[in-house]
Motif scaffolding. Structure first.
Motif, PDB file in Angstrom:
ATOM      1  N   CYS A 361       0.886  -1.135   0.087  1.00 41.76           N
ATOM      2  CA  CYS A 361       0.162  -0.153   0.050  1.00 41.76           C
ATOM      3  C   CYS A 361       1.007   1.222  -0.111  1.00 41.76           C
ATOM      4  O   CYS A 361       1.962   1.043   0.666  1.00 41.76           O
ATOM      5  N   GLY A 362       0.586   2.113  -0.728  1.00 42.05           N
ATOM      6  CA  GLY A 362       1.071   3.439  -0.731  1.00 42.05           C
ATOM      7  C   GLY A 362       2.175   3.549  -1.883  1.00 42.05           C
ATOM      8  O   GLY A 362       1.966   2.746  -3.040  1.00 42.05           O
ATOM      9  N   LYS A 363       2.814   4.562  -2.083  1.00 40.49           N
ATOM     10  CA  LYS A 363       3.891   4.837  -3.347  1.00 40.49           C
ATOM     11  C   LYS A 363       5.069   5.376  -2.909  1.00 40.49           C
ATOM     12  O   LYS A 363       5.265   5.663  -1.830  1.00 40.49           O
ATOM     13  N   GLU A 483      -8.221  -2.806 -12.050  1.00 40.62           N
ATOM     14  CA  GLU A 483      -8.780  -1.372 -11.796  1.00 40.62           C
ATOM     15  C   GLU A 483      -8.315  -0.341 -12.786  1.00 40.62           C
ATOM     16  O   GLU A 483      -8.205   0.931 -12.613  1.00 40.62           O
ATOM     17  N   ARG A 485      -8.689   2.013 -15.463  1.00 41.83           N
ATOM     18  CA  ARG A 485      -9.725   2.915 -15.829  1.00 41.83           C
ATOM     19  C   ARG A 485     -10.008   3.466 -17.100  1.00 41.83           C
ATOM     20  O   ARG A 485      -8.991   3.925 -17.605  1.00 41.83           O
ATOM     21  N   ARG A 530      -2.635   6.672 -17.664  1.00 43.78           N
ATOM     22  CA  ARG A 530      -2.417   6.684 -16.242  1.00 43.78           C
ATOM     23  C   ARG A 530      -3.040   5.504 -15.655  1.00 43.78           C
ATOM     24  O   ARG A 530      -4.245   5.137 -15.811  1.00 43.78           O
ATOM     25  N   ASP A 532      -2.272   2.405 -12.258  1.00 39.69           N
ATOM     26  CA  ASP A 532      -1.586   1.954 -10.981  1.00 39.69           C
ATOM     27  C   ASP A 532      -0.688   1.092 -11.319  1.00 39.69           C
ATOM     28  O   ASP A 532      -0.673   0.700 -12.619  1.00 39.69           O
TER      29      ASP A 532
ATOM     30  N   MET B   1      -6.079   8.234  -9.863  1.00 35.37           N
ATOM     31  CA  MET B   1      -6.734   7.079 -10.402  1.00 35.37           C
ATOM     32  C   MET B   1      -7.966   7.283 -11.341  1.00 35.37           C
ATOM     33  O   MET B   1      -8.078   6.908 -12.329  1.00 35.37           O
ATOM     34  N   GLU B   3      -9.371  10.416 -14.204  1.00 30.17           N
ATOM     35  CA  GLU B   3      -8.660  11.269 -15.025  1.00 30.17           C
ATOM     36  C   GLU B   3      -8.980  12.691 -14.773  1.00 30.17           C
ATOM     37  O   GLU B   3      -8.117  13.331 -15.468  1.00 30.17           O
ATOM     38  N   TYR B  30      -4.396   8.126  -1.364  1.00 29.30           N
ATOM     39  CA  TYR B  30      -2.889   8.357  -0.708  1.00 29.30           C
ATOM     40  C   TYR B  30      -2.916   9.874  -0.574  1.00 29.30           C
ATOM     41  O   TYR B  30      -2.230  10.242   0.389  1.00 29.30           O
ATOM     42  N   ASP B  64      -8.721   3.560  -2.130  1.00 32.64           N
ATOM     43  CA  ASP B  64      -7.647   2.789  -2.792  1.00 32.64           C
ATOM     44  C   ASP B  64      -6.888   2.106  -1.374  1.00 32.64           C
ATOM     45  O   ASP B  64      -7.504   2.211  -0.242  1.00 32.64           O
ATOM     46  N   SER B  65      -5.772   1.559  -1.729  1.00 31.93           N
ATOM     47  CA  SER B  65      -4.946   0.757  -0.548  1.00 31.93           C
ATOM     48  C   SER B  65      -4.910   1.686   0.763  1.00 31.93           C
ATOM     49  O   SER B  65      -4.785   1.128   1.750  1.00 31.93           O
ATOM     50  N   MET B  66      -4.511   2.992   0.427  1.00 31.20           N
ATOM     51  CA  MET B  66      -4.026   3.904   1.509  1.00 31.20           C
ATOM     52  C   MET B  66      -5.372   4.231   2.340  1.00 31.20           C
ATOM     53  O   MET B  66      -5.288   4.298   3.511  1.00 31.20           O
ATOM     54  N   ALA B  69      -5.751   1.530   4.557  1.00 30.54           N
ATOM     55  CA  ALA B  69      -4.908   1.452   5.729  1.00 30.54           C
ATOM     56  C   ALA B  69      -5.194   2.638   6.661  1.00 30.54           C
ATOM     57  O   ALA B  69      -5.305   2.349   7.967  1.00 30.54           O
TER      58      ALA B  69
END
Lengths: 560, 140
Positions: A361-363, A483, A485, A530, A532, B1, B3, B30, B64-66, B69
């Motif tokens: 999770c995160g980046k 996911e 998009r 764009r 993930d 995520m 556009e 995020y 999202d995953s964040m 969390a």
């Protein structure tokens, strides 16, 4: 100015000769057309030591003034006769002793010429200073442009040395803080191309150098004994002996970026205070550019190191099972994303290999660090790959952190070839379930489920076993795929159903082809490019087909 | 995520006796998860009598995953003081990501969530525990 002097002249015409110029604020010397001094005031006597009434002008004044008198009284090479001279004449310039003068001729009715000598030394100095100040400003602007155009440390050092040797001294040496025992250096002489080198030497040998390398203020150049400079500091191509040296720190962001040493030979003037101040102005710019370049270099080194260790490996056949991997990071600048995969081969062909695919999770750097930790921990835990649940519990415990709940989801796959089949043990820890492409085109979702790792004190997982027949593929993927998009409406998720339908058309394909096909479909689906991170691992049971001979003569063979 | 540039997450707080409700609208990702966690923790810190924290997710567009969390971090806060974290009107995508990650059982779901869950394929995790839900009532 000439007219004003004429007025003075006409007013004083009636006075006795000797008193006429006495009160004039400038030196005045009156000369007749034969070049004999007729009169002069006390200021002129003070200025021209040999001057006296009745003396010859040429023996009294410097040659330029004697020539000026000749030109004024005989403009065409012969006497003017009784014709009056033109009233306003351009002034002549020259030096008398150590000072500069403007000589203004004022012709009289009788043919005599009164020379007014005006001291303009001060004005000339100011003009010179202005010109040199402009030159320095232009130089500093140019230096900044050239220096900031590069983020390469070597290039910055070379440009600094070259510019300094062109504008500030005869030779310049740039020294960077030591890397071990080596001092990185760049030399330049007379504005020529700089040479990079390193020297193993103690900076203490150069007065002021080790202080400057620690960022202390510069030592005045008059304190530096040129004879004490070590040979390694003198660039090749520097002719003559060093007459003076200046050691200037190149200030960086907090830590000194290096030191600039300027050298002049004995024949030229020593560094004065204003030159040292100017050298510091230049050094400030060079230091800023150098430290920016160094920061950048360090940053890209770190990134390179991280990427080398964290980029997913290339996959191949391991112990009779085909593995294919694909990874598309979210954006080029985050080369290390949150997705990862690894295959740890079994120690013997009979031992299962362990494939891992996960999503952190995160980046950015945080995610990259966590990714590294998970991959290292799992590698250390491979001996207990026979019990996925235990392995994941240990991993979970290693990752738990009281400050945050950054977690990872992952799939473990223990893979073992058994005759022509491949036996799979699959466990998902909070991750999308693996998909199996059967030879008849069915796509099965493997019913393994579990809790993500790294955020909760207790996790539950369920391991599921399945077999792959030759040609069948099990696909592990991250949610970057489902996911994605885009689509015809621009804002629709690619989704699991589309993925499963697409995989149904991949029956019998080699693993690499399945990975490439899914990557291609997801990329096409994306509306604006764009996305993930996307990671895919295909585990395929090789087809044991009889291959026909290539040339028609040799025997065919079976693939392993 | 998405556009288009993400509008920030908006958070509205309603405090009642022993309970706080946070309404989420926008994207929980995020960029916004930190803000969400700070706000929720501030609500819990402001009143030690709070036993129920309700998160109204009807306005949530993305998680999202964040985002997950951040929900886990808030759950850690409520669990440590014996309070219950409720998710109200969780959109299908939120339920799905919590289901896949095996974390759905941590949250108390209201009837709208239960309704959505029944509409989806696949059985719930064996260990999931849900609040006893009254008969489904049409909502929204």
């Amino acid at each position: 100015m000439a007219r004003q002097k004429e007025q003075i002249d006409s007013r004083t015409q009636q006075l006795p000769q000797s008193d006429r110029w006495g009160s004039a604020p400038y030196a005045v010397i009156v000369v007749d057309r034969t070049g004999t001094v007729v009169d002069l005031n006390p200021a002129a006597t003070a200025l021209l030591e040999d001057a006296a009434q009745g003396g010859a002008l040429s023996e009294t004044v410097p040659p330029w003034l004697a020539r000026a008198h000749q030109e004024t009284t005989h403009p065409t090479g012969r006497p003017l006769g009784d014709h009056p001279l033109p009233a306003a004449r351009p002034a002549f310039r020259g030096r008398i002793g150590a000072r500069n003068f403007e000589a203004h001729p004022v012709p009289h009715q009788d043919g005599d010429v009164a020379w007014w000598l005006v001291d303009d030394t001060g004005r000339l100095l100011v003009e010179e200073e202005l010109a040199s100040e402009r030159e320095r400003t232009a130089f500093l602007a140019e230096a900044s442009n050239v220096l900031l155009a590069s983020l390469n440390t070597d290039r910055c050092m070379q440009v600094t040395a070259q510019l300094a040797s062109q504008h500030l001294a005869e030779a310049a040496v740039v020294i960077m803080p030591a890397a071990g025992r080596q001092l990185p250096m760049a030399y330049a002489v007379g504005g020529g191309a700089a040479v990079r080198g390193t020297v193993t030497a103690d900076p203490v040998q150069v007065p002021g150098l080790s202080e400057a390398l620690q960022g202390f203020p510069p030592v005045p150049s008059r304190w530096i004994d040129p004879a004490a400079l070590p040979d390694w500091l003198i660039p090749e191509g520097f002719t003559g002996t060093v007459g003076s040296a200046a050691v200037t720190p190149l200030p960086g962001h907090g830590v000194p970026a290096g030191v600039l040493v300027l050298l002049r030979s004995t024949g030229t003037t020593e560094f004065n205070e204003s030159e040292e101040v100017f050298a510091r102005l230049f050094a400030a710019r060079a230091g800023a550019a150098l430290s920016a370049a160094r920061l950048y270099a360090e940053q890209s080194d770190i990134t390179r190191t991280l990427m080398r260790d964290l980029l997913p490996p290339r996959l191949d056949r391991v112990n009779g099972v085909e593995f294919a991997g694909g990874y598309q990071p979210a954006a080029a600048r985050d080369r290390v994303g949150g997705d990862f995969y690894d295959v740890h081969p079994g120690s013997t062909p009979d031992d299962p290999s362990l494939a891992v695919l996960g999503d952190v999770c995160g980046k950015g750097l945080d995610a990259a660090v966590l990714t590294g930790k998970i991959r290292n921990t799992l590698q250390a835990l491979t001996p207990m790959a026979g019990d996925h649940e235990r392995m994941l519990r240990l991993l979970n415990g290693a990752l738990l952190n009281s400050h945050h709940t950054r977690f990872a989801t992952l799939v473990l796959a223990s893979v073992r070839r058994k005759e022509n089949r491949v036996r799979l043990r699959l466990t998902s820890a909070g991750h999308p379930a693996p998909l199996v492409i059967r030879n008849d085109g069915r796509v099965e979702e493997i019913e393994t489920r579990g809790t993500l790792v790294g955020a909760l004190p207790h996790i539950e997982v369920r391991t599921v076993e399945t077999d792959l027949r030759p040609g069948e593929t099990c696909l592990l993927y991250t949610d970057g795929v489902t996911e994605a998009r885009g689509g015809p409406l621009g804002d629709e998720l690619y989704g699991e159903e589309r993925l499963m339908r697409a995989l149904g058309e991949c029956a019998g394909m080699p693993g690499t082809a399945v990975v490439e096909r899914v990557q291609m479909l997801a990329s096409q689906w994306l509306h604006d490019g764009r996305h993930d991170d996307m990671a895919l691992v295909a585990i395929t049971a090789p087809l044991t087909t009889h291959l026909s001979a290539v040339d028609g003569h040799t025997r065919g063979r079976y693939t392993a | 995520m998405t556009e288009h540039p993400c509008p920030p997450l908006t958070l509205a707080v309603e405090a009642g006796p022993g309970a706080v409700r946070l309404r989420l609208a926008g994207d929980l990702d995020y960029d916004t998860s930190e803000q969400f966690v700070e706000r929720a923790q501030a609500c819990l810190a402001a009143d030690h009598a709070v036993r129920d924290l309700f998160l109204d997710c009807s306005g949530l567009r993305l998680c999202d995953s964040m985002g997950v969390a951040s929900l886990l971090l808030i759950h850690r806060g409520t669990a440590s003081r014996g309070a219950v974290l409720h998710l109200e009107h969780p959109p299908p995508f939120l339920r799905r990501i919590l289901d896949v990650t095996g974390t759905l059982h941590l949250f108390a779901l209201d009837e709208a969530g239960r309704e959505a869950e029944q509409a989806e394929d696949g059985p719930p995790p064996a260990d999931a525990r849900y609040r006893a839900a009254p008969p489904p009532a049409p909502s929204g």
